[in-house]
Design a protein around this motif. Structure first.
Motif, PDB file in Angstrom:
ATOM      1  N   PHE A  63      40.239  38.925  26.369  1.00 59.17           N
ATOM      2  CA  PHE A  63      39.131  38.667  27.262  1.00 59.17           C
ATOM      3  C   PHE A  63      39.336  38.818  29.260  1.00 59.17           C
ATOM      4  O   PHE A  63      38.474  39.431  30.010  1.00 59.17           O
ATOM      5  N   TRP A  64      40.846  38.771  29.944  1.00 62.59           N
ATOM      6  CA  TRP A  64      40.743  39.332  30.743  1.00 62.59           C
ATOM      7  C   TRP A  64      40.988  40.460  31.855  1.00 62.59           C
ATOM      8  O   TRP A  64      40.402  41.388  32.188  1.00 62.59           O
ATOM      9  N   ASP A  65      41.368  41.497  30.051  1.00 63.73           N
ATOM     10  CA  ASP A  65      41.380  42.634  30.429  1.00 63.73           C
ATOM     11  C   ASP A  65      39.465  43.370  30.536  1.00 63.73           C
ATOM     12  O   ASP A  65      39.103  43.821  31.387  1.00 63.73           O
ATOM     13  N   MET A  66      38.806  42.395  29.184  1.00 62.32           N
ATOM     14  CA  MET A  66      37.150  42.839  29.677  1.00 62.32           C
ATOM     15  C   MET A  66      36.974  42.473  31.151  1.00 62.32           C
ATOM     16  O   MET A  66      36.219  43.172  31.637  1.00 62.32           O
ATOM     17  N   LEU A  67      36.927  41.404  31.652  1.00 65.28           N
ATOM     18  CA  LEU A  67      36.909  41.467  32.636  1.00 65.28           C
ATOM     19  C   LEU A  67      36.614  42.159  34.004  1.00 65.28           C
ATOM     20  O   LEU A  67      35.581  42.467  34.382  1.00 65.28           O
ATOM     21  N   VAL A  68      38.309  42.660  34.153  1.00 67.45           N
ATOM     22  CA  VAL A  68      38.654  43.044  35.097  1.00 67.45           C
ATOM     23  C   VAL A  68      38.441  44.843  34.656  1.00 67.45           C
ATOM     24  O   VAL A  68      37.891  45.502  35.399  1.00 67.45           O
ATOM     25  N   TYR A 107      37.543  46.728  49.543  1.00 67.05           N
ATOM     26  CA  TYR A 107      39.019  45.918  49.879  1.00 67.05           C
ATOM     27  C   TYR A 107      38.867  45.098  48.359  1.00 67.05           C
ATOM     28  O   TYR A 107      40.096  45.080  47.712  1.00 67.05           O
ATOM     29  N   LEU A 108      38.017  44.472  47.396  1.00 65.84           N
ATOM     30  CA  LEU A 108      38.260  44.073  46.584  1.00 65.84           C
ATOM     31  C   LEU A 108      38.772  45.129  45.321  1.00 65.84           C
ATOM     32  O   LEU A 108      39.439  44.488  44.520  1.00 65.84           O
ATOM     33  N   SER A 109      38.046  46.331  45.721  1.00 63.38           N
ATOM     34  CA  SER A 109      38.418  47.290  43.934  1.00 63.38           C
ATOM     35  C   SER A 109      39.927  47.432  44.063  1.00 63.38           C
ATOM     36  O   SER A 109      40.454  47.821  42.635  1.00 63.38           O
ATOM     37  N   ILE A 110      40.539  47.456  45.264  1.00 61.26           N
ATOM     38  CA  ILE A 110      41.733  47.475  44.963  1.00 61.26           C
ATOM     39  C   ILE A 110      43.176  46.213  44.398  1.00 61.26           C
ATOM     40  O   ILE A 110      43.162  47.071  43.553  1.00 61.26           O
ATOM     41  N   PRO A 111      43.129  45.525  44.479  1.00 60.80           N
ATOM     42  CA  PRO A 111      43.152  44.365  43.899  1.00 60.80           C
ATOM     43  C   PRO A 111      42.930  44.311  42.747  1.00 60.80           C
ATOM     44  O   PRO A 111      44.120  44.366  41.449  1.00 60.80           O
ATOM     45  N   PHE A 112      41.730  45.257  42.001  1.00 58.68           N
ATOM     46  CA  PHE A 112      41.332  45.695  40.979  1.00 58.68           C
ATOM     47  C   PHE A 112      41.425  46.331  40.540  1.00 58.68           C
ATOM     48  O   PHE A 112      42.341  46.428  39.255  1.00 58.68           O
ATOM     49  N   ALA A 113      41.824  47.492  41.034  1.00 57.67           N
ATOM     50  CA  ALA A 113      42.523  49.131  40.551  1.00 57.67           C
ATOM     51  C   ALA A 113      43.883  48.151  40.172  1.00 57.67           C
ATOM     52  O   ALA A 113      43.877  48.809  38.339  1.00 57.67           O
ATOM     53  N   VAL A 114      44.622  47.397  40.951  1.00 53.40           N
ATOM     54  CA  VAL A 114      46.289  46.920  40.295  1.00 53.40           C
ATOM     55  C   VAL A 114      45.999  46.470  39.015  1.00 53.40           C
ATOM     56  O   VAL A 114      47.217  46.108  37.911  1.00 53.40           O
ATOM     57  N   GLY A 115      44.802  44.978  39.609  1.00 54.04           N
ATOM     58  CA  GLY A 115      44.212  44.477  38.041  1.00 54.04           C
ATOM     59  C   GLY A 115      43.985  44.828  37.079  1.00 54.04           C
ATOM     60  O   GLY A 115      44.897  44.535  35.554  1.00 54.04           O
ATOM     61  N   ILE A 116      43.264  45.666  36.546  1.00 56.87           N
ATOM     62  CA  ILE A 116      43.322  46.600  35.524  1.00 56.87           C
ATOM     63  C   ILE A 116      44.653  46.867  34.451  1.00 56.87           C
ATOM     64  O   ILE A 116      44.628  46.691  33.350  1.00 56.87           O
ATOM     65  N   HIS A 117      45.403  47.515  35.046  1.00 58.87           N
ATOM     66  CA  HIS A 117      46.718  48.117  34.483  1.00 58.87           C
ATOM     67  C   HIS A 117      47.377  47.065  34.475  1.00 58.87           C
ATOM     68  O   HIS A 117      48.299  46.726  33.705  1.00 58.87           O
ATOM     69  N   THR A 118      47.229  46.040  34.600  1.00 60.93           N
ATOM     70  CA  THR A 118      48.051  44.627  35.407  1.00 60.93           C
ATOM     71  C   THR A 118      48.140  44.522  33.643  1.00 60.93           C
ATOM     72  O   THR A 118      48.934  44.086  32.884  1.00 60.93           O
ATOM     73  N   VAL A 119      46.771  43.429  34.028  1.00 65.16           N
ATOM     74  CA  VAL A 119      46.510  42.686  32.675  1.00 65.16           C
ATOM     75  C   VAL A 119      46.094  43.992  31.399  1.00 65.16           C
ATOM     76  O   VAL A 119      46.763  43.857  30.582  1.00 65.16           O
ATOM     77  N   THR A 120      46.446  44.924  31.325  1.00 68.73           N
ATOM     78  CA  THR A 120      46.095  46.025  29.998  1.00 68.73           C
ATOM     79  C   THR A 120      47.862  46.072  29.543  1.00 68.73           C
ATOM     80  O   THR A 120      48.248  46.164  28.354  1.00 68.73           O
ATOM     81  N   ALA A 121      48.826  45.614  30.724  1.00 68.04           N
ATOM     82  CA  ALA A 121      50.343  45.861  30.653  1.00 68.04           C
ATOM     83  C   ALA A 121      50.049  44.424  29.352  1.00 68.04           C
ATOM     84  O   ALA A 121      51.039  44.162  28.994  1.00 68.04           O
ATOM     85  N   PHE A 122      49.832  42.987  30.336  1.00 64.98           N
ATOM     86  CA  PHE A 122      49.796  42.191  29.664  1.00 64.98           C
ATOM     87  C   PHE A 122      49.516  41.685  28.077  1.00 64.98           C
ATOM     88  O   PHE A 122      49.874  41.367  27.461  1.00 64.98           O
ATOM     89  N   GLY A 143      45.284  53.753  32.899  1.00 59.50           N
ATOM     90  CA  GLY A 143      45.442  54.309  34.068  1.00 59.50           C
ATOM     91  C   GLY A 143      45.994  55.468  34.619  1.00 59.50           C
ATOM     92  O   GLY A 143      45.731  55.415  36.169  1.00 59.50           O
ATOM     93  N   VAL A 144      44.897  56.471  34.319  1.00 63.70           N
ATOM     94  CA  VAL A 144      43.931  57.225  35.003  1.00 63.70           C
ATOM     95  C   VAL A 144      42.723  56.751  35.973  1.00 63.70           C
ATOM     96  O   VAL A 144      42.969  57.219  37.279  1.00 63.70           O
ATOM     97  N   ALA A 145      42.043  55.508  35.382  1.00 61.16           N
ATOM     98  CA  ALA A 145      41.284  55.128  36.604  1.00 61.16           C
ATOM     99  C   ALA A 145      41.526  54.167  37.590  1.00 61.16           C
ATOM    100  O   ALA A 145      41.300  54.251  38.731  1.00 61.16           O
ATOM    101  N   ALA A 146      43.298  53.354  37.428  1.00 66.91           N
ATOM    102  CA  ALA A 146      43.786  52.759  38.442  1.00 66.91           C
ATOM    103  C   ALA A 146      44.304  52.719  39.283  1.00 66.91           C
ATOM    104  O   ALA A 146      44.258  53.410  40.607  1.00 66.91           O
ATOM    105  N   GLY A 147      44.875  54.685  38.547  1.00 67.44           N
ATOM    106  CA  GLY A 147      45.229  56.022  39.746  1.00 67.44           C
ATOM    107  C   GLY A 147      44.245  56.276  40.828  1.00 67.44           C
ATOM    108  O   GLY A 147      44.516  57.105  41.919  1.00 67.44           O
ATOM    109  N   GLY A 148      42.994  56.290  40.757  1.00 73.42           N
ATOM    110  CA  GLY A 148      42.274  56.327  41.824  1.00 73.42           C
ATOM    111  C   GLY A 148      41.684  56.117  43.133  1.00 73.42           C
ATOM    112  O   GLY A 148      41.374  55.877  44.089  1.00 73.42           O
ATOM    113  N   VAL A 149      43.005  55.044  43.133  1.00 73.97           N
ATOM    114  CA  VAL A 149      42.890  54.042  44.046  1.00 73.97           C
ATOM    115  C   VAL A 149      43.798  54.274  45.114  1.00 73.97           C
ATOM    116  O   VAL A 149      44.654  53.802  46.610  1.00 73.97           O
TER     117      VAL A 149
END
Lengths: 282, 384
Positions: free
Chosen positions: B127-132, B166-181, B61-67
């Protein structure tokens, strides 16, 4: 004009391909066994219509019926089964609940079927011993969760563990709704000064490997015995009491299918949608 | 630019030495854990994830907060964040490095970690969490370094960084979404099995990440002669306020669903975490404290007069950060396990080695952050 049209056709074509491919890709993602069953293709099922309702069965799915009354009323039978299983598979005993490893164990009705409610306490029911083990689910959530395919479904429906592949992330333990998985928090083998290993619990069965620390383990329906044409050791320990019946639940002619047809059986936590292959006659 | 990290005042070196000391102590405990297995932790058959995975979840979450800095600056051209966007990117690097360390510390067989790559398993959320996570790490390393390097050389950043940003923005959302998953896709664990887990994660991330940044920005003003500017500080405060408001609103929704539906499975964990269950209540005090300080700070932040003072802002940000740290770093993971699916309660207490390893990972994160910020601040001050 021409360029625009070509572009449109290109996009339309790509979208159509994506549209067709996406649902099947998503389905593959959901079916843990689609990729993980490297050992053989587990029969795919069509969509289910509701809770605990099942589509046409295909392929082998080994299952176990446990007659709870017979287990409870035959003195010492449950302990005999557990001992047979744990000796056969070298399940270590650390003597404390924190590091506990168990493949087959007993619990009471309340904690085996927490979602079933009863108004007045049925004394007979509440004194019964429920033998609990891995349910070898048809749709196992542990297989879906495992990131390395260390947990996979065999072509005979048995949910297997590859102890050498397991990275010890314990995601499968979080995913299993039945608490059927144990983790080797400590080393089950003690090392001598000369480098040889001693197993934590005697006697040691040289026929089955001991594990190392840091991996998950659980019941495997005695897959090794099955391959030799033998019954699982817990079923064998029941002898001719008929307390346990093992077989292919997808084969309508098998003994287990007959027992399932003739008795009212319940499964644990049917709402989890994993379709357990262990059934209880109460 | 790396040489900028090699010169500093005695305070800087004392801090670095302190962190290295903490890392060494935790490192020794990790060796102990490596030799003896995870049995040296407080985890058990029932509570199979503990502090490590809790901290991992919080740090994602802290990492994603940078976005929350990258997005306004690059998408909305919000100039006031120009000076601190790099701080957000570098914070994400340190936070993800910590995530990877926490995961590694938690593995029973850390030497087999490559199995996740050698046997890619698309049906596993891990696996997806590792990727994002790795994707977000690389994006931030490349973007942060190249953009700062351009500033160092006093040239505009190369054009190819734009699409990566620009790509880093969906990735920031992605890391925390996938972690929630990882959590909300599991049957049988009611506390996690909720569709609002990913939104809750994001709301807490967008409050916790900027809170830490705000604290660091105010600290840098004192110790490094680096002023982020009042406008940026105030805007950070606003972002934190709204994200924290959403976070507590979402938490309220969980309470409503649990207690209005009266579904036992949904109530048990909330009972255990906030009020105690069958006499088990080791998390009640911290969880109530978490909600109390978090909500108090959020309400205070709604008053413009309160927010004006940087000291007040620092206190409020500290409270919100602590609140979310308890809620996500401790309560979320333990809540899913402690009342187990069979209505039995096994409580969890972290052991000394476990806490020492956690502190070492925090220190390692702080070390990475310090070195990166030292470089960034030196470059920024030099060009100012």
């Amino acid at each position: 004009m021409d360029v625009k049209r070509r572009k449109f056709l290109k996009i339309a074509g790509l979208s159509a391909v994506a549209g067709v491919a996406a649902p099947s890709a998503f389905n593959m993602l959901l079916k843990g066994d689609a990729v993980a069953s490297s050992g053989g293709g587990h029969a795919e099922k069509t969509e289910n219509t509701g809770h605990a309702a099942k589509a046409e069965p295909k392929g082998i799915q080994y299952g176990l019926v446990i007659d709870v009354k017979k287990i409870t009323h035959t003195k010492g039978l449950a302990e005999k089964c557990i001992d047979a299983c744990h000796t056969e598979h070298n399940v270590p005993d650390f003597g404390n609940p924190k590091d506990e490893i168990k493949w087959l164990w007993v619990d009471d009705y309340e904690h085996s079927f927490p979602e079933h409610s009863h108004h007045q306490k049925n004394d007979a029911l509440h004194e019964m011993q429920f033998m609990l083990l891995c349910n070898h689910c048809e749709k196992p959530s542990c297989v879906r969760a495992c990131p390395t395919k260390a947990t996979f479904k065999n072509k005979d429906g048995i949910v297997m563990m590859d102890y050498h592949r397991c990275i010890g992330c314990r995601f499968c333990m979080a995913a299993c709704p039945y608490g059927a998985r144990s983790f080797n928090w400590r080393n089950p083998r003690e090392q001598y000064a000369n480098g040889n290993f001693k197993f934590y619990k005697k006697p040691l069965n040289p026929e089955f490997p001991t594990r190392m620390r840091g991996v998950v383990e659980k019941c495997n329906f005695c897959a090794k015995r099955l391959s030799k044409g033998m019954m699982p050791s817990c079923v064998e320990a029941c002898g001719n009491t008929g307390a346990m019946v093992f077989g292919d639940i997808n084969d309508p002619k098998s003994e287990i299918s007959k027992v399932l047809r003739e008795n009212y059986t319940i499964q644990r936590k049917p709402a989890s949608g994993t379709y357990p292959s262990v059934f209880y006659i109460i | 630019m790396l040489e900028k990290a090699l010169s500093g005042k005695s305070g800087y070196w004392a801090w670095i030495l302190f962190l290295l000391g903490m890392i060494s102590i935790g490192g020794l405990f990790y060796v102990y854990q490596y030799i003896n297995g995870l049995g040296v932790t407080g985890m058990s058959r029932d509570v199979s994830w503990g502090l490590y995975i809790g901290q991992f979840t919080f740090m994602v979450g802290v990492a994603a907060g940078g976005v929350m800095l990258v997005l306004p600056y690059y998408i909305h051209d919000y100039k006031a964040f120009g000076k601190i966007t790099i701080l957000g990117e570098f914070m994400a690097i340190a936070a993800i490095a910590m995530c990877i360390m926490f995961i590694t510390a938690d593995l029973g067989q850390p030497l087999r970690i490559l199995n996740v790559i050698l046997h890619p398993t698309p049906n596993s959320m891990l696996f997806w969490d590792m990727l994002v996570l790795n994707g977000y790490l690389f994006l931030n390393v490349i973007i942060g370094w190249v953009v700062l390097n351009s500033e160092y050389k006093d040239v505009p950043p190369p054009k190819w960084t734009k699409p990566l940003i620009y790509l880093s923005i969906p990735f920031a959302v992605g890391i925390h979404t996938v972690t929630a998953f990882l959590y909300c896709g599991l049957p049988g664990r009611h506390y996690w099995l909720t569709a609002i887990l990913a939104p809750r994660f994001l709301a807490s991330a967008f409050a916790a990440g900027p809170s830490l940044l705000l604290l660091i920005a105010l600290l840098l003003k004192r110790v490094a002669n680096f002023d982020a500017g009042d406008k940026a500080i105030q805007k950070l405060g606003t972002i934190i306020t709204y994200a924290a408001l959403l976070n507590f609103f979402f938490l309220g929704l969980e309470f409503f669903v649990g207690y209005y539906s009266q579904l036992p499975g949904h109530m048990h964990t909330l009972d255990y975490l906030f009020f105690g269950l069958h006499g088990y209540d080791n998390l009640v005090a911290p969880m109530q404290f978490s909600v109390f300080i978090g909500m108090t700070a959020t309400i205070l932040m709604l008053f413009p007069q309160f927010k004006k003072s940087h000291r007040n802002l620092a206190i409020a940000a500290g409270m919100i950060f602590t609140s979310l740290f308890i809620d996500k770093g401790v309560g979320l993971v333990l809540g899913g396990f402690v009342p187990n699916p069979f209505e039995r309660v096994t409580e969890y207490y972290p052991t000394v080695p476990e806490i020492a390893i956690v502190l070492a990972v925090w220190s390692a994160g702080a070390l990475i952050l310090t070195v990166l910020y030292k470089i960034a601040v030196t470059v920024k001050n030099q060009n100012a």
